[in-house]
Design a protein around this motif. Structure first.
Motif, PDB file in Angstrom:
ATOM      1  N   MET A  81       1.026  -1.049   0.075  1.00  0.00           N
ATOM      2  CA  MET A  81      -0.012  -0.004   0.117  1.00  0.00           C
ATOM      3  C   MET A  81       0.899   1.472   0.004  1.00  0.00           C
ATOM      4  O   MET A  81       0.423   2.151  -0.715  1.00  0.00           O
ATOM      5  N   LYS A  82       1.916   1.129   0.857  1.00  0.00           N
ATOM      6  CA  LYS A  82       2.646   2.423   0.865  1.00  0.00           C
ATOM      7  C   LYS A  82       3.516   2.657  -0.409  1.00  0.00           C
ATOM      8  O   LYS A  82       3.644   3.754  -0.801  1.00  0.00           O
ATOM      9  N   THR A  83       3.774   1.539  -1.278  1.00  0.00           N
ATOM     10  CA  THR A  83       4.451   1.911  -2.710  1.00  0.00           C
ATOM     11  C   THR A  83       3.395   2.429  -3.745  1.00  0.00           C
ATOM     12  O   THR A  83       4.007   3.406  -4.589  1.00  0.00           O
ATOM     13  N   ILE A  84       2.075   2.274  -3.456  1.00  0.00           N
ATOM     14  CA  ILE A  84       1.181   2.857  -4.384  1.00  0.00           C
ATOM     15  C   ILE A  84       0.969   4.357  -3.798  1.00  0.00           C
ATOM     16  O   ILE A  84       0.958   5.206  -4.744  1.00  0.00           O
ATOM     17  N   GLU A  85       0.944   4.518  -2.803  1.00  0.00           N
ATOM     18  CA  GLU A  85       1.007   6.135  -2.071  1.00  0.00           C
ATOM     19  C   GLU A  85       2.071   6.860  -2.505  1.00  0.00           C
ATOM     20  O   GLU A  85       2.056   8.161  -3.060  1.00  0.00           O
ATOM     21  N   HIS A  86       3.454   6.246  -2.335  1.00  0.00           N
ATOM     22  CA  HIS A  86       4.599   6.857  -2.988  1.00  0.00           C
ATOM     23  C   HIS A  86       4.558   7.150  -4.285  1.00  0.00           C
ATOM     24  O   HIS A  86       4.859   8.267  -4.915  1.00  0.00           O
ATOM     25  N   ASN A 141       2.092  12.883  -8.832  1.00  0.00           N
ATOM     26  CA  ASN A 141       1.551  14.127  -8.511  1.00  0.00           C
ATOM     27  C   ASN A 141       2.476  15.347  -8.623  1.00  0.00           C
ATOM     28  O   ASN A 141       2.439  16.617  -9.085  1.00  0.00           O
ATOM     29  N   ILE A 158       1.862   7.521  -6.147  1.00  0.00           N
ATOM     30  CA  ILE A 158       0.597   8.727  -6.480  1.00  0.00           C
ATOM     31  C   ILE A 158       1.362   9.933  -6.210  1.00  0.00           C
ATOM     32  O   ILE A 158       1.181  10.940  -6.948  1.00  0.00           O
ATOM     33  N   PHE A 159       2.131  10.086  -5.024  1.00  0.00           N
ATOM     34  CA  PHE A 159       2.741  11.458  -4.524  1.00  0.00           C
ATOM     35  C   PHE A 159       3.720  11.585  -5.617  1.00  0.00           C
ATOM     36  O   PHE A 159       3.761  12.845  -6.313  1.00  0.00           O
TER      37      PHE A 159
END
Length: 161
Positions: free
Chosen positions: A1-6, A12, A8-9
């Motif tokens: 999950m953290k890799t997807i957030e990274h 962006n 997306i960050f």
């Protein structure tokens, strides 16, 4: 999950930077061009003037415009010749300094003298006082050490030299 957030960050951030660059650069370039044309940004080098051309002609030994052997008719013809060159250098002064160089200015004088001689606006005696053989010859560029491959759009270097 953290890799997807990274991901997306980072996406962006890259998107924001791309939007900033594409929206800011064209306007800035137009502003810079407008400032240059309006005279707000001055060209760093001095434009080529008739005085510098006369000096270079004399220094290179191509023509001494202060030659005491010039007769009155030749002085009159020379005055008209320099008037034409002054007009041409004024129009060239609007170009950026990297376009203007002394070598091409002396070539410009050569073209003007030959054209005016052909049209009968200057005498052969005055034209003969210009020593164009003292003007350095143009050096041809050596062939590039590479060619552009059209299929791959890549440079292919010649390593056999």
């Amino acid at each position: 999950m953290k890799t997807i957030e990274h991901f997306i960050f980072i996406f962006n951030i890259l998107l924001a930077v791309n939007v900033f660059i594409t929206s800011a650069c064209p306007r800035e370039m137009q502003d810079v061009k407008a400032a240059y044309k309006s005279g707000e940004i001055l060209d760093q080098s001095l434009p080529i003037t008739l005085a510098t051309i006369k000096r270079k002609l004399k220094e290179s030994g191509i023509f001494n415009w202060q030659d005491p052997t010039l007769n009155e008719r030749e002085k009159k013809e020379l005055s008209k010749l320099f008037d034409v060159i002054a007009i041409m250098t004024t129009s060239r002064a609007r170009q950026p300094s990297n376009v203007q160089n002394m070598f091409s200015s002396l070539r410009l004088v050569e073209r003007v003298v030959k054209k005016q001689l052909k049209q009968g606006q200057i005498s052969e005696s005055l034209a003969a006082k210009f020593h164009w053989e003292k003007l350095p010859t143009r050096h041809r560029r050596e062939k590039p050490t590479y060619y552009l491959d059209k299929k791959t759009s890549m440079r292919v270097f010649n390593t056999m030299n």
